[in-house]
Design a protein around this motif. Structure first.
Motif, PDB file in Angstrom:
ATOM      1  N   SER A  57       0.317  -5.882  16.159  1.00 37.61           N
ATOM      2  CA  SER A  57      -0.338  -6.092  17.446  1.00 37.61           C
ATOM      3  C   SER A  57       0.092  -7.425  18.059  1.00 37.61           C
ATOM      4  O   SER A  57       0.749  -8.248  17.412  1.00 37.61           O
ATOM      5  CB  SER A  57      -1.853  -6.076  17.264  1.00 37.61           C
ATOM      6  N   THR A  58      -0.328  -7.649  19.289  1.00 42.13           N
ATOM      7  CA  THR A  58       0.015  -8.883  20.003  1.00 42.13           C
ATOM      8  C   THR A  58      -0.436 -10.106  19.224  1.00 42.13           C
ATOM      9  O   THR A  58       0.324 -11.063  19.068  1.00 42.13           O
ATOM     10  CB  THR A  58      -0.645  -8.889  21.399  1.00 42.13           C
ATOM     11  N   ILE A 117      10.017  -5.715  22.845  1.00 41.24           N
ATOM     12  CA  ILE A 117       9.272  -6.531  21.897  1.00 41.24           C
ATOM     13  C   ILE A 117      10.171  -7.549  21.206  1.00 41.24           C
ATOM     14  O   ILE A 117       9.771  -8.688  20.983  1.00 41.24           O
ATOM     15  CB  ILE A 117       8.538  -5.630  20.877  1.00 41.24           C
ATOM     16  N   ARG A 155       2.078 -13.176  17.568  1.00 43.47           N
ATOM     17  CA  ARG A 155       2.064 -14.500  18.183  1.00 43.47           C
ATOM     18  C   ARG A 155       2.418 -15.576  17.167  1.00 43.47           C
ATOM     19  O   ARG A 155       1.923 -15.599  16.050  1.00 43.47           O
ATOM     20  CB  ARG A 155       0.684 -14.780  18.778  1.00 43.47           C
ATOM     21  N   PRO A 159       3.478 -13.147  23.281  1.00 44.39           N
ATOM     22  CA  PRO A 159       3.942 -11.759  23.165  1.00 44.39           C
ATOM     23  C   PRO A 159       3.274 -10.857  24.207  1.00 44.39           C
ATOM     24  O   PRO A 159       2.179 -11.148  24.695  1.00 44.39           O
ATOM     25  CB  PRO A 159       3.550 -11.361  21.749  1.00 44.39           C
ATOM     26  N   GLU A 192      10.780 -10.561  23.577  1.00 46.14           N
ATOM     27  CA  GLU A 192       9.633 -11.258  24.162  1.00 46.14           C
ATOM     28  C   GLU A 192       9.536 -12.689  23.634  1.00 46.14           C
ATOM     29  O   GLU A 192      10.122 -13.032  22.607  1.00 46.14           O
ATOM     30  CB  GLU A 192       8.344 -10.500  23.866  1.00 46.14           C
ATOM     31  N   SER A 206       1.328  -7.714  25.702  1.00 47.72           N
ATOM     32  CA  SER A 206       0.279  -6.789  25.276  1.00 47.72           C
ATOM     33  C   SER A 206       0.754  -5.359  25.515  1.00 47.72           C
ATOM     34  O   SER A 206       1.744  -5.125  26.215  1.00 47.72           O
ATOM     35  CB  SER A 206      -1.008  -7.051  26.061  1.00 47.72           C
TER      36      SER A 206
END
Length: 73
Positions: free
Chosen positions: A66-67, A25, A71, A33, A28, A35
Protein backbone atom coordinates in the motif's frame (compact mmCIF):
# COMPACT_ATOMS: atom_id res chain seq x y z
CA UNK A 1 -11.06 -9.78 -18.77
CA UNK A 2 -10.05 -6.28 -19.59
CA UNK A 3 -10.64 -2.59 -19.02
CA UNK A 4 -12.68 -0.54 -21.46
CA UNK A 5 -11.26 2.70 -22.79
CA UNK A 6 -13.13 5.87 -21.92
CA UNK A 7 -14.40 6.30 -25.47
CA UNK A 8 -15.55 2.66 -25.57
CA UNK A 9 -13.65 1.90 -28.76
CA UNK A 10 -11.37 -0.83 -27.43
CA UNK A 11 -10.41 -2.68 -24.27
CA UNK A 12 -7.01 -3.28 -22.74
CA UNK A 13 -6.21 -6.59 -21.16
CA UNK A 14 -5.86 -6.72 -17.41
CA UNK A 15 -2.24 -7.77 -17.89
CA UNK A 16 -1.50 -4.61 -19.87
CA UNK A 17 -3.17 -2.47 -17.20
CA UNK A 18 -1.15 -4.21 -14.48
CA UNK A 19 2.05 -3.44 -16.41
CA UNK A 20 1.06 0.23 -16.67
CA UNK A 21 0.35 0.32 -12.93
CA UNK A 22 3.70 -1.29 -12.19
CA UNK A 23 5.49 1.28 -14.34
CA UNK A 24 3.72 4.17 -12.58
CA UNK A 25 4.57 2.76 -9.16
CA UNK A 26 8.23 2.12 -9.96
CA UNK A 27 8.69 5.69 -11.20
CA UNK A 28 6.87 7.41 -8.32
CA UNK A 29 8.56 9.58 -5.71
CA UNK A 30 9.35 7.25 -2.74
CA UNK A 31 8.73 10.08 -0.27
CA UNK A 32 5.28 10.76 -1.76
CA UNK A 33 3.96 7.52 -3.30
CA UNK A 34 0.78 7.60 -5.36
CA UNK A 35 -2.47 6.48 -3.76
CA UNK A 36 -4.77 4.04 -5.52
CA UNK A 37 -7.13 6.93 -6.32
CA UNK A 38 -4.27 8.96 -7.83
CA UNK A 39 -3.24 5.96 -9.92
CA UNK A 40 -6.85 5.54 -11.13
CA UNK A 41 -6.98 9.27 -12.01
CA UNK A 42 -3.74 9.05 -14.01
CA UNK A 43 -5.02 6.03 -15.93
CA UNK A 44 -8.31 7.85 -16.57
CA UNK A 45 -6.37 10.75 -18.10
CA UNK A 46 -4.66 8.18 -20.34
CA UNK A 47 -8.08 7.04 -21.51
CA UNK A 48 -8.76 4.00 -19.31
CA UNK A 49 -12.05 3.74 -17.46
CA UNK A 50 -10.82 2.13 -14.23
CA UNK A 51 -12.00 2.48 -10.65
CA UNK A 52 -9.90 2.88 -7.53
CA UNK A 53 -11.19 -0.46 -6.35
CA UNK A 54 -9.89 -2.20 -9.48
CA UNK A 55 -6.51 -0.49 -9.08
CA UNK A 56 -6.39 -1.81 -5.50
CA UNK A 57 -7.28 -5.33 -6.66
CA UNK A 58 -4.58 -5.31 -9.35
CA UNK A 59 -1.99 -3.81 -6.95
CA UNK A 60 -2.65 -6.53 -4.38
CA UNK A 61 -2.60 -9.25 -7.05
CA UNK A 62 0.85 -8.07 -8.12
CA UNK A 63 2.12 -8.05 -4.53
CA UNK A 64 2.68 -4.28 -4.44
CA UNK A 65 2.37 -2.82 -0.93
CA UNK A 66 0.00 0.00 0.00
CA UNK A 67 0.93 3.68 -0.17
CA UNK A 68 1.88 3.81 3.50
CA UNK A 69 4.10 0.74 3.17
CA UNK A 70 5.86 2.14 0.08
CA UNK A 71 6.61 5.52 1.68
CA UNK A 72 10.27 6.15 2.50
CA UNK A 73 11.05 8.77 5.14
Amino acid sequence: GGIASSDGSEAESSKAVKLRLHKLITTEDPKHPLSDQELADILAKEGLDISRRTVTKYRIAEGVPSTRQRRVF
